[in-house]
Design a protein around this motif. Sequence first.
Motif, PDB file in Angstrom:
ATOM      1  N   VAL A   1    -101.348  33.406   1.289  1.00 54.68           N
ATOM      2  CA  VAL A   1     -99.939  33.360   1.695  1.00 54.68           C
ATOM      3  C   VAL A   1     -99.209  34.596   1.191  1.00 54.68           C
ATOM      4  O   VAL A   1     -99.410  35.033   0.055  1.00 54.68           O
ATOM      5  CB  VAL A   1     -99.235  32.112   1.114  1.00 54.68           C
ATOM      6  CG1 VAL A   1     -97.754  32.091   1.512  1.00 54.68           C
ATOM      7  CG2 VAL A   1     -99.923  30.832   1.583  1.00 54.68           C
ATOM      8  N   CYS A   2     -98.354  35.159   2.037  1.00 54.24           N
ATOM      9  CA  CYS A   2     -97.460  36.220   1.585  1.00 54.24           C
ATOM     10  C   CYS A   2     -96.025  35.861   1.955  1.00 54.24           C
ATOM     11  O   CYS A   2     -95.782  35.095   2.890  1.00 54.24           O
ATOM     12  CB  CYS A   2     -97.839  37.582   2.157  1.00 54.24           C
ATOM     13  SG  CYS A   2     -97.535  37.785   3.906  1.00 54.24           S
TER      14      CYS A   2
ATOM     15  N   GLY B   1     -95.944  40.946  -2.335  1.00 58.36           N
ATOM     16  CA  GLY B   1     -95.516  39.690  -1.720  1.00 58.36           C
ATOM     17  C   GLY B   1     -96.608  38.661  -1.569  1.00 58.36           C
ATOM     18  O   GLY B   1     -96.372  37.587  -1.003  1.00 58.36           O
ATOM     19  N   CYS B   2     -97.805  38.964  -2.073  1.00 51.47           N
ATOM     20  CA  CYS B   2     -98.952  38.067  -1.905  1.00 51.47           C
ATOM     21  C   CYS B   2     -99.014  37.056  -3.046  1.00 51.47           C
ATOM     22  O   CYS B   2     -99.025  37.433  -4.217  1.00 51.47           O
ATOM     23  CB  CYS B   2    -100.230  38.889  -1.864  1.00 51.47           C
ATOM     24  SG  CYS B   2    -101.708  37.920  -1.527  1.00 51.47           S
ATOM     25  N   MET B   3     -99.059  35.780  -2.716  1.00 50.56           N
ATOM     26  CA  MET B   3     -99.179  34.738  -3.730  1.00 50.56           C
ATOM     27  C   MET B   3    -100.526  34.817  -4.434  1.00 50.56           C
ATOM     28  O   MET B   3    -101.488  35.392  -3.915  1.00 50.56           O
ATOM     29  CB  MET B   3     -98.994  33.350  -3.120  1.00 50.56           C
ATOM     30  CG  MET B   3     -97.574  33.048  -2.720  1.00 50.56           C
ATOM     31  SD  MET B   3     -97.371  31.292  -2.279  1.00 50.56           S
ATOM     32  CE  MET B   3     -95.654  31.300  -1.737  1.00 50.56           C
ATOM     33  N   GLU B   4    -100.587  34.226  -5.622  1.00 50.10           N
ATOM     34  CA  GLU B   4    -101.810  34.234  -6.418  1.00 50.10           C
ATOM     35  C   GLU B   4    -102.984  33.652  -5.624  1.00 50.10           C
ATOM     36  O   GLU B   4    -102.815  32.812  -4.738  1.00 50.10           O
ATOM     37  CB  GLU B   4    -101.588  33.428  -7.695  1.00 50.10           C
ATOM     38  CG  GLU B   4    -100.579  34.087  -8.632  1.00 50.10           C
ATOM     39  CD  GLU B   4    -100.136  33.173  -9.753  1.00 50.10           C
ATOM     40  OE1 GLU B   4    -100.523  31.975  -9.742  1.00 50.10           O
ATOM     41  OE2 GLU B   4     -99.397  33.644 -10.641  1.00 50.10           O
ATOM     42  N   ALA B   5    -104.184  34.118  -5.989  1.00 49.06           N
ATOM     43  CA  ALA B   5    -105.390  33.760  -5.242  1.00 49.06           C
ATOM     44  C   ALA B   5    -105.665  32.265  -5.222  1.00 49.06           C
ATOM     45  O   ALA B   5    -106.368  31.772  -4.338  1.00 49.06           O
ATOM     46  CB  ALA B   5    -106.596  34.501  -5.821  1.00 49.06           C
ATOM     47  N   GLY B   6    -105.122  31.523  -6.186  1.00 46.47           N
ATOM     48  CA  GLY B   6    -105.350  30.082  -6.227  1.00 46.47           C
ATOM     49  C   GLY B   6    -104.646  29.312  -5.133  1.00 46.47           C
ATOM     50  O   GLY B   6    -104.985  28.154  -4.859  1.00 46.47           O
ATOM     51  N   ILE B   7    -103.653  29.916  -4.497  1.00 44.27           N
ATOM     52  CA  ILE B   7    -102.928  29.251  -3.404  1.00 44.27           C
ATOM     53  C   ILE B   7    -103.677  29.530  -2.111  1.00 44.27           C
ATOM     54  O   ILE B   7    -103.590  30.614  -1.537  1.00 44.27           O
ATOM     55  CB  ILE B   7    -101.478  29.762  -3.304  1.00 44.27           C
ATOM     56  CG1 ILE B   7    -100.764  29.665  -4.646  1.00 44.27           C
ATOM     57  CG2 ILE B   7    -100.726  28.977  -2.217  1.00 44.27           C
ATOM     58  CD1 ILE B   7    -100.472  28.267  -5.112  1.00 44.27           C
ATOM     59  N   MET B   8    -104.431  28.551  -1.650  1.00 45.48           N
ATOM     60  CA  MET B   8    -105.300  28.742  -0.496  1.00 45.48           C
ATOM     61  C   MET B   8    -105.133  27.614   0.523  1.00 45.48           C
ATOM     62  O   MET B   8    -104.672  26.521   0.180  1.00 45.48           O
ATOM     63  CB  MET B   8    -106.756  28.801  -0.954  1.00 45.48           C
ATOM     64  CG  MET B   8    -107.099  30.067  -1.734  1.00 45.48           C
ATOM     65  SD  MET B   8    -106.887  31.572  -0.749  1.00 45.48           S
ATOM     66  CE  MET B   8    -108.226  31.418   0.433  1.00 45.48           C
ATOM     67  N   PRO B   9    -105.519  27.863   1.790  1.00 44.74           N
ATOM     68  CA  PRO B   9    -105.386  26.813   2.808  1.00 44.74           C
ATOM     69  C   PRO B   9    -106.336  25.658   2.543  1.00 44.74           C
ATOM     70  O   PRO B   9    -107.439  25.851   2.018  1.00 44.74           O
ATOM     71  CB  PRO B   9    -105.748  27.539   4.106  1.00 44.74           C
ATOM     72  CG  PRO B   9    -106.635  28.660   3.678  1.00 44.74           C
ATOM     73  CD  PRO B   9    -106.095  29.104   2.349  1.00 44.74           C
TER      74      PRO B   9
ATOM     75  N   GLY C   1    -100.786  39.070  10.486  1.00 45.86           N
ATOM     76  CA  GLY C   1    -101.509  38.312   9.468  1.00 45.86           C
ATOM     77  C   GLY C   1    -101.172  38.795   8.072  1.00 45.86           C
ATOM     78  O   GLY C   1    -100.478  39.789   7.854  1.00 45.86           O
ATOM     79  N   VAL C   2    -101.696  38.075   7.081  1.00 46.79           N
ATOM     80  CA  VAL C   2    -101.289  38.263   5.690  1.00 46.79           C
ATOM     81  C   VAL C   2    -101.736  39.611   5.131  1.00 46.79           C
ATOM     82  O   VAL C   2    -100.960  40.331   4.494  1.00 46.79           O
ATOM     83  CB  VAL C   2    -101.827  37.111   4.820  1.00 46.79           C
ATOM     84  CG1 VAL C   2    -101.608  37.399   3.345  1.00 46.79           C
ATOM     85  CG2 VAL C   2    -101.139  35.801   5.203  1.00 46.79           C
ATOM     86  N   ALA C   3    -102.979  39.995   5.343  1.00 43.22           N
ATOM     87  CA  ALA C   3    -103.487  41.229   4.738  1.00 43.22           C
ATOM     88  C   ALA C   3    -102.705  42.446   5.213  1.00 43.22           C
ATOM     89  O   ALA C   3    -102.314  43.307   4.409  1.00 43.22           O
ATOM     90  CB  ALA C   3    -104.970  41.391   5.048  1.00 43.22           C
ATOM     91  N   LEU C   4    -102.453  42.532   6.508  1.00 40.10           N
ATOM     92  CA  LEU C   4    -101.714  43.677   7.027  1.00 40.10           C
ATOM     93  C   LEU C   4    -100.266  43.670   6.555  1.00 40.10           C
ATOM     94  O   LEU C   4     -99.680  44.738   6.319  1.00 40.10           O
ATOM     95  CB  LEU C   4    -101.777  43.696   8.554  1.00 40.10           C
ATOM     96  CG  LEU C   4    -103.040  44.307   9.158  1.00 40.10           C
ATOM     97  CD1 LEU C   4    -103.101  44.063  10.648  1.00 40.10           C
ATOM     98  CD2 LEU C   4    -103.125  45.802   8.862  1.00 40.10           C
ATOM     99  N   LEU C   5     -99.665  42.511   6.426  1.00 40.73           N
ATOM    100  CA  LEU C   5     -98.297  42.453   5.912  1.00 40.73           C
ATOM    101  C   LEU C   5     -98.238  42.948   4.470  1.00 40.73           C
ATOM    102  O   LEU C   5     -97.318  43.681   4.087  1.00 40.73           O
ATOM    103  CB  LEU C   5     -97.749  41.026   6.022  1.00 40.73           C
ATOM    104  CG  LEU C   5     -97.363  40.602   7.433  1.00 40.73           C
ATOM    105  CD1 LEU C   5     -97.098  39.097   7.481  1.00 40.73           C
ATOM    106  CD2 LEU C   5     -96.140  41.360   7.922  1.00 40.73           C
ATOM    107  N   CYS C   6     -99.217  42.553   3.665  1.00 41.00           N
ATOM    108  CA  CYS C   6     -99.263  43.058   2.291  1.00 41.00           C
ATOM    109  C   CYS C   6     -99.454  44.572   2.284  1.00 41.00           C
ATOM    110  O   CYS C   6     -98.827  45.282   1.486  1.00 41.00           O
ATOM    111  CB  CYS C   6    -100.385  42.371   1.515  1.00 41.00           C
ATOM    112  SG  CYS C   6    -100.089  40.620   1.206  1.00 41.00           S
ATOM    113  N   ASP C   7    -100.293  45.080   3.186  1.00 38.61           N
ATOM    114  CA  ASP C   7    -100.461  46.526   3.312  1.00 38.61           C
ATOM    115  C   ASP C   7     -99.149  47.187   3.739  1.00 38.61           C
ATOM    116  O   ASP C   7     -98.830  48.300   3.307  1.00 38.61           O
ATOM    117  CB  ASP C   7    -101.544  46.857   4.336  1.00 38.61           C
ATOM    118  CG  ASP C   7    -102.944  46.537   3.836  1.00 38.61           C
ATOM    119  OD1 ASP C   7    -103.109  46.287   2.621  1.00 38.61           O
ATOM    120  OD2 ASP C   7    -103.872  46.527   4.661  1.00 38.61           O
ATOM    121  N   GLY C   8     -98.395  46.472   4.592  1.00 38.90           N
ATOM    122  CA  GLY C   8     -97.105  46.991   5.032  1.00 38.90           C
ATOM    123  C   GLY C   8     -96.121  47.124   3.891  1.00 38.90           C
ATOM    124  O   GLY C   8     -95.337  48.075   3.831  1.00 38.90           O
TER     125      GLY C   8
END
Length: 235
Positions: free
Chosen positions: A176-177, A40-48, A21-28
Amino acid sequence: MINNCAELIEKKYLDRARSLGVALLCDGVKKSGLDIPNCGCMEAGIMPVDRGMAMVGTALTVETREGDNFPIHLASYSTPSEGYVMVIDGKGYSHKAYFGDLIMGACQAVGFQGMVIDGYTRDRVGNIELGFPVYSRGFMPNGPIKKEEGNVNTEITCGGIRVCPGDLVVGDSDGVCVIPSAYIEQILDAAEEKMAYELERRRTIDAYKKAKQNGTELPQLAPQWVLDMIGKNIV
């Protein structure tokens, strides 16, 4: 400019990313020490469009502007699609929706794993009914124009993050990352180490809860790094 698609990312890497998932990948990314803006995490405005949407795939990029969705049509019908996530730099344009559920349905039918737009979409209910992962800045009912061919499969910026064809794109309820293709395995390894740490922390938290309920001796709840920092501050 329309370029060929990058090679698809191997399934073994996609499966590993999907389990993280996204959070762990960003932590990676952070743990790896790589200099990747915002991990690698897109801005908070980009949401599902809807909570629970998730996608993993290889980046196919599109660049357009001012609500022009002709480049999105070109990418939808003139390129390989199976296994790709369409990532669109729409320059954050807010006065027109770049696409609605008709393009979404077509992209789903030909095999895209999802779509990300630095811009706005419409037909929210129709999108949710499709069950097709779409990430955007929000909703605008005013429809698009069709004018220029834009660029397909070039380096773009989406949600403040550089995206190149062939990069790993992962989306879930958090956002998204994007993982650069050259570092996928290194970041997956680091993210899985972080996941193992989190699993151990959850076991500790569960053990603390049970001990508290049973009136038995409480285990140490604070992580070791917290204890170490407290000790340094006391000294």
